[in-house]
Design an enzyme around this catalytic site. Sequence first.
Site, PDB file in Angstrom:
ATOM      1  N   ALA A 105       0.871  -1.192   0.000  1.00  0.00           N
ATOM      2  CA  ALA A 105       0.000   0.000   0.000  1.00  0.00           C
ATOM      3  C   ALA A 105       0.908   1.243   0.000  1.00  0.00           C
ATOM      4  O   ALA A 105       0.771   2.157   0.817  1.00  0.00           O
ATOM      5  CB  ALA A 105      -0.961   0.010   1.185  1.00  0.00           C
ATOM      6  N   HIS A 113       2.919   4.619  -0.551  1.00  0.00           N
ATOM      7  CA  HIS A 113       2.559   6.016  -0.794  1.00  0.00           C
ATOM      8  C   HIS A 113       3.846   6.838  -0.841  1.00  0.00           C
ATOM      9  O   HIS A 113       4.954   6.276  -0.805  1.00  0.00           O
ATOM     10  CB  HIS A 113       1.584   6.535   0.279  1.00  0.00           C
ATOM     11  N   HIS A 164       6.711   5.972   1.497  1.00  0.00           N
ATOM     12  CA  HIS A 164       7.559   4.851   1.062  1.00  0.00           C
ATOM     13  C   HIS A 164       8.452   5.271  -0.112  1.00  0.00           C
ATOM     14  O   HIS A 164       9.614   4.870  -0.199  1.00  0.00           O
ATOM     15  CB  HIS A 164       6.696   3.675   0.604  1.00  0.00           C
ATOM     16  N   GLU A 174      10.555   7.869  10.195  1.00  0.00           N
ATOM     17  CA  GLU A 174      10.425   8.371  11.572  1.00  0.00           C
ATOM     18  C   GLU A 174       8.966   8.488  12.001  1.00  0.00           C
ATOM     19  O   GLU A 174       8.686   8.740  13.159  1.00  0.00           O
ATOM     20  CB  GLU A 174      11.121   9.729  11.700  1.00  0.00           C
ATOM     21  N   GLN A 214       8.921   2.128  16.511  1.00  0.00           N
ATOM     22  CA  GLN A 214       9.365   0.962  15.745  1.00  0.00           C
ATOM     23  C   GLN A 214      10.833   1.128  15.322  1.00  0.00           C
ATOM     24  O   GLN A 214      11.652   0.220  15.489  1.00  0.00           O
ATOM     25  CB  GLN A 214       8.466   0.806  14.518  1.00  0.00           C
ATOM     26  N   VAL A 264       7.040  12.086   6.074  1.00  0.00           N
ATOM     27  CA  VAL A 264       6.548  12.857   4.924  1.00  0.00           C
ATOM     28  C   VAL A 264       5.103  13.244   5.212  1.00  0.00           C
ATOM     29  O   VAL A 264       4.316  12.426   5.702  1.00  0.00           O
ATOM     30  CB  VAL A 264       6.627  12.022   3.629  1.00  0.00           C
ATOM     31  N   SER A 296       0.077   8.024   5.587  1.00  0.00           N
ATOM     32  CA  SER A 296      -0.131   6.681   6.114  1.00  0.00           C
ATOM     33  C   SER A 296      -1.103   5.956   5.200  1.00  0.00           C
ATOM     34  O   SER A 296      -2.020   6.583   4.644  1.00  0.00           O
ATOM     35  CB  SER A 296      -0.720   6.772   7.525  1.00  0.00           C
ATOM     36  N   SER A 297      -0.928   4.642   5.074  1.00  0.00           N
ATOM     37  CA  SER A 297      -1.871   3.856   4.255  1.00  0.00           C
ATOM     38  C   SER A 297      -3.269   3.963   4.850  1.00  0.00           C
ATOM     39  O   SER A 297      -4.267   3.834   4.153  1.00  0.00           O
ATOM     40  CB  SER A 297      -1.453   2.393   4.236  1.00  0.00           C
ATOM     41  N   ARG A 298      -3.353   4.193   6.155  1.00  0.00           N
ATOM     42  CA  ARG A 298      -4.665   4.260   6.823  1.00  0.00           C
ATOM     43  C   ARG A 298      -5.452   5.518   6.445  1.00  0.00           C
ATOM     44  O   ARG A 298      -6.676   5.541   6.601  1.00  0.00           O
ATOM     45  CB  ARG A 298      -4.480   4.260   8.340  1.00  0.00           C
TER      46      ARG A 298
HETATM   47  O1  PAF Z   1       6.587  -0.294   8.998  1.00  0.00           O
HETATM   48  C1  PAF Z   1       6.167  -1.297   8.381  1.00  0.00           C
HETATM   49  O2  PAF Z   1       5.710  -1.216   7.245  1.00  0.00           O
HETATM   50  C2  PAF Z   1       6.204  -2.658   9.065  1.00  0.00           C
HETATM   51  O3  PAF Z   1       5.998  -2.523  10.431  1.00  0.00           O
HETATM   52  C3  PAF Z   1       7.488  -3.446   8.778  1.00  0.00           C
HETATM   53  C4  PAF Z   1       8.714  -2.757   9.349  1.00  0.00           C
HETATM   54  C5  PAF Z   1       7.667  -3.637   7.279  1.00  0.00           C
HETATM   55  C6  PAF Z   1       7.394  -4.829   9.416  1.00  0.00           C
HETATM   56  O4  PAF Z   1       6.290  -5.553   8.946  1.00  0.00           O
END
Ligand code: PAF
Length: 263
Positions: A32, A34, A37, A154, A159, A182, A191-193
């Site tokens: 997904a 955007h 990414h 970030e 995570q 971004v 966000s994909s959401r």
């Molecule tokens: O941030 C993400 O897209 C996910 O949490 C990841 C790091 C690919 C792990 O599934």
Amino acid sequence: MIVDRGLENWKREKLHWLSPGARLGFVPTMGALHEGHATLLRRARQENDAVLLSIFVNPTQFNDPRDLQLYPRPIESDLQLARECGVDRVWLPDYQDLYPDQFNYRIEETSLSRVLCGRTRPGHFTGVLSVVMKLFSLAQVSANPQMQRAYFGEKDFQQLEMIRGMVRAFELPWDIRPVPTVRETDGLALSSRNLRLSPAARRLAPRLYQVLRNEPNLDVARQELERAGFRIDYLEEHPFASGRRRFVAAFLEDVRLIDNVEI
Ligand code: PAF
């Protein structure tokens, strides 16, 4: 751009994919894709000789089955964006490829994983760290961290910190490269959401970042967001080696949005 489905092909191919001395940039994602990414992929493209993108919607990090079910999987447009960003290889593992152990073996962090998102999403970071460990192990092309870099946004700062911690704890040969969040022009973090927000919720959503950034008092910030229609999961500050940050997670309708800023 080469697309590897499954594990066996990828394992065979990676042995002679890169010439000696070539640097790999790896961007693990759940698809997904955007502009956020795309920024990671472009950075990886600029800084390395080859770019690998993985797409795997990791079930073990979803603590809400409905969220997993609703997670978008637009593979054709993902591949198109990957092409536009100059990705060399896309790897599409499936569940059995990554979890031949049926998730009996896990990576557990016992400190940072218990606060912020970890408090209301039990098991989430165990799922994230476990899958990233597997992805790192399978994507590895060198034992030298200078030869392989992995890119994380970030926006998911907690995570990112935990992945950095895991790399230090297990001496994994990966150089972790953080990339700033971004945002849309109105400030909403990509966000994909966001695609699941109704038009009314989408108009409201940028308030989250505005209040997070501009209101110094956390109680006032909370009241402001609640009055605007957000249901707050948490709104807190947290110290990190790089400095203090402020974090928020809040629901608009049934969509959970997160954001964070440096203080
Ligand atoms: O941030 C993400 O897209 C996910 O949490 C990841 C790091 C690919 C792990 O599934």
